[in-house]
Every structure is written in C-alpha cells, then in structure tokens.
Design a protein around this motif. Structure first.
Motif, PDB file in Angstrom:
ATOM      1  N   LYS A 138       0.840  -1.196   0.000  1.00  0.00           N
ATOM      2  CA  LYS A 138       0.000   0.000   0.000  1.00  0.00           C
ATOM      3  C   LYS A 138       0.878   1.250   0.000  1.00  0.00           C
ATOM      4  CE  LYS A 138      -2.710   0.445   3.637  1.00  0.00           C
ATOM      5  NZ  LYS A 138      -3.857   0.476   4.565  1.00  0.00           N
ATOM      6  N   VAL A 139       1.950   1.229   0.782  1.00  0.00           N
ATOM      7  CA  VAL A 139       2.831   2.384   0.914  1.00  0.00           C
ATOM      8  C   VAL A 139       4.168   1.910   1.492  1.00  0.00           C
ATOM      9  CG1 VAL A 139       1.979   2.985   3.222  1.00  0.00           C
ATOM     10  CG2 VAL A 139       2.977   4.764   1.790  1.00  0.00           C
ATOM     11  N   THR A 140       5.250   2.620   1.171  1.00  0.00           N
ATOM     12  CA  THR A 140       6.556   2.264   1.737  1.00  0.00           C
ATOM     13  C   THR A 140       7.234   3.501   2.304  1.00  0.00           C
ATOM     14  OG1 THR A 140       7.807   2.576  -0.310  1.00  0.00           O
ATOM     15  CG2 THR A 140       6.877   0.388   0.062  1.00  0.00           C
ATOM     16  N   VAL A 175       5.790  -1.449  -8.773  1.00  0.00           N
ATOM     17  CA  VAL A 175       5.179  -0.762  -7.638  1.00  0.00           C
ATOM     18  C   VAL A 175       5.671   0.684  -7.535  1.00  0.00           C
ATOM     19  CG1 VAL A 175       4.685  -2.860  -6.307  1.00  0.00           C
ATOM     20  CG2 VAL A 175       6.893  -1.708  -6.033  1.00  0.00           C
ATOM     21  N   ASP A 176       6.213   1.223  -8.630  1.00  0.00           N
ATOM     22  CA  ASP A 176       6.787   2.559  -8.605  1.00  0.00           C
ATOM     23  C   ASP A 176       5.733   3.669  -8.563  1.00  0.00           C
ATOM     24  OD1 ASP A 176       6.492   1.397 -11.235  1.00  0.00           O
ATOM     25  OD2 ASP A 176       7.340   3.236 -12.063  1.00  0.00           O
ATOM     26  N   SER A 177       4.456   3.336  -8.727  1.00  0.00           N
ATOM     27  CA  SER A 177       3.415   4.363  -8.649  1.00  0.00           C
ATOM     28  C   SER A 177       2.815   4.464  -7.244  1.00  0.00           C
ATOM     29  CB  SER A 177       2.310   4.078  -9.663  1.00  0.00           C
ATOM     30  OG  SER A 177       1.683   2.854  -9.368  1.00  0.00           O
ATOM     31  N   LEU A 178       3.209   3.559  -6.347  1.00  0.00           N
ATOM     32  CA  LEU A 178       2.705   3.596  -4.971  1.00  0.00           C
ATOM     33  C   LEU A 178       3.317   4.768  -4.207  1.00  0.00           C
ATOM     34  CD1 LEU A 178       2.948  -0.163  -3.989  1.00  0.00           C
ATOM     35  CD2 LEU A 178       0.895   1.136  -4.567  1.00  0.00           C
ATOM     36  N   PRO A 179       2.638   5.236  -3.150  1.00  0.00           N
ATOM     37  CA  PRO A 179       3.223   6.287  -2.330  1.00  0.00           C
ATOM     38  C   PRO A 179       4.519   5.807  -1.661  1.00  0.00           C
ATOM     39  CG  PRO A 179       0.883   6.059  -1.867  1.00  0.00           C
ATOM     40  CD  PRO A 179       1.275   4.894  -2.730  1.00  0.00           C
ATOM     41  N   ILE A 180       5.552   6.617  -1.778  1.00  0.00           N
ATOM     42  CA  ILE A 180       6.861   6.316  -1.189  1.00  0.00           C
ATOM     43  C   ILE A 180       7.272   7.533  -0.369  1.00  0.00           C
ATOM     44  CG2 ILE A 180       9.281   5.753  -1.626  1.00  0.00           C
ATOM     45  CD1 ILE A 180       8.360   4.855  -4.476  1.00  0.00           C
ATOM     46  N   THR A 181       7.586   7.309   0.883  1.00  0.00           N
ATOM     47  CA  THR A 181       8.135   8.369   1.714  1.00  0.00           C
ATOM     48  C   THR A 181       9.597   8.037   1.948  1.00  0.00           C
ATOM     49  OG1 THR A 181       6.008   8.766   2.778  1.00  0.00           O
ATOM     50  CG2 THR A 181       7.970   9.598   3.916  1.00  0.00           C
ATOM     51  N   ILE A 188       6.095  10.535  -4.445  1.00  0.00           N
ATOM     52  CA  ILE A 188       7.195  10.513  -3.480  1.00  0.00           C
ATOM     53  C   ILE A 188       7.137  11.741  -2.575  1.00  0.00           C
ATOM     54  CG2 ILE A 188       9.702  10.600  -3.186  1.00  0.00           C
ATOM     55  CD1 ILE A 188       9.953   9.135  -5.849  1.00  0.00           C
ATOM     56  N   THR A 189       7.231  11.480  -1.282  1.00  0.00           N
ATOM     57  CA  THR A 189       7.376  12.542  -0.301  1.00  0.00           C
ATOM     58  C   THR A 189       8.770  12.397   0.284  1.00  0.00           C
ATOM     59  OG1 THR A 189       5.027  12.397   0.219  1.00  0.00           O
ATOM     60  CG2 THR A 189       6.430  13.557   1.805  1.00  0.00           C
TER      61      THR A 189
END
Length: 137
Positions: A41-43, A64-70, A91-92
């Motif tokens: 879901k998110v990383t 999975v490069d479109s998932l939210p990444i912090t 990306i945050t």
C-alpha cells in the motif's frame, strides 16, 4: 486480532558470487518489494546515502513505482531536484535537520493492503554498490 511477529535474517545476492543466488536466505533489494509478499500500500525508506535512480528502478522491477513512497534521507536539494525533474508525485521526501548530526539509519518499512507491516533493517545503503558487492546482514 492477534498479529504474529517473526524475525528473519537475510543476506544480499552478490552477482560476482553466483552461489549467493541459491542460498535460501539471500535476496536482492527489489525482492523486498515483490507482490508475492503481499500487495503493498505504501513504503517508507530511511537512509542517508541513496542513489535515487537505482532505488526507483528497484520499484519499477516489481511494478510498484506508482505507490506512495516516503523517503527520509540526506542531501535534500539533490533529491528534491530529481523528484521534480522526473515528476514523481507519489514521493514525499524529508531531510533530517543536519545541524544536530547525521543519521545513518538503513530501514525500510512496508505497509500492505491487509494492514500487515514488514520492517527491514539493513547495513546496506540504498545504492547498487552496497547491494551488489557486499553481503550485508
């Protein structure tokens, strides 16, 4: 609901040493993102030394490069430029306050759609040389 917790130890697969590819406890970074482990879901990646291009390629390998990444890391301006240049809106990025010291954490936190969580603590920075030439614990 009771959750189970398990601790597993892995080492890196090293291209120069083919025998590391057949070891049952050897992985590549992209395998941490593999859908066979669950639907991400998110990383969150926490690491000072990051090769952003390499890191995003690892996410692309597993689609999975479109998932939210912090990301919490060092060298803020360079990463912010890279994110902006490549239009990575998912990306945050945060940079710790370097006036108080430098962090050397190497942690990945992976949240899955079933609300399970995986935490990976590594001695490898997020760049190819660390993952391809050193057998990290």
């Amino acid at each position: 609901m009771e959750r189970k917790c398990s601790i597993l130890h892995f080492f890196n697969k090293i291209p120069e040493f083919p025998e590391t590819y057949t070891e049952k406890n050897s992985i590549r970074f992209s395998e941490l993102l593999c859908p066979s482990l669950g639907k991400l879901k998110v990383t969150l990646q926490i690491c000072y030394k990051i090769d952003f291009e390499w890191l995003m390629n690892q996410y692309r390998i597993q689609h999975v490069d479109s998932l939210p990444i912090t990301i919490v890391g060092g060298e803020e301006s360079r990463f912010e430029e890279y994110i902006e240049e490549n239009s990575y809106t998912q990306i945050t990025y945060y940079s710790p306050n370097m006036e108080r010291g430098i962090h050397h954490s190497k942690i990945g936190i992976y949240l899955y759609e079933d609300d399970s969580l995986r935490v990976a603590v590594s001695t490898a920075n997020l760049y190819q040389d660390d993952w391809d030439t050193r057998n990290q614990a």
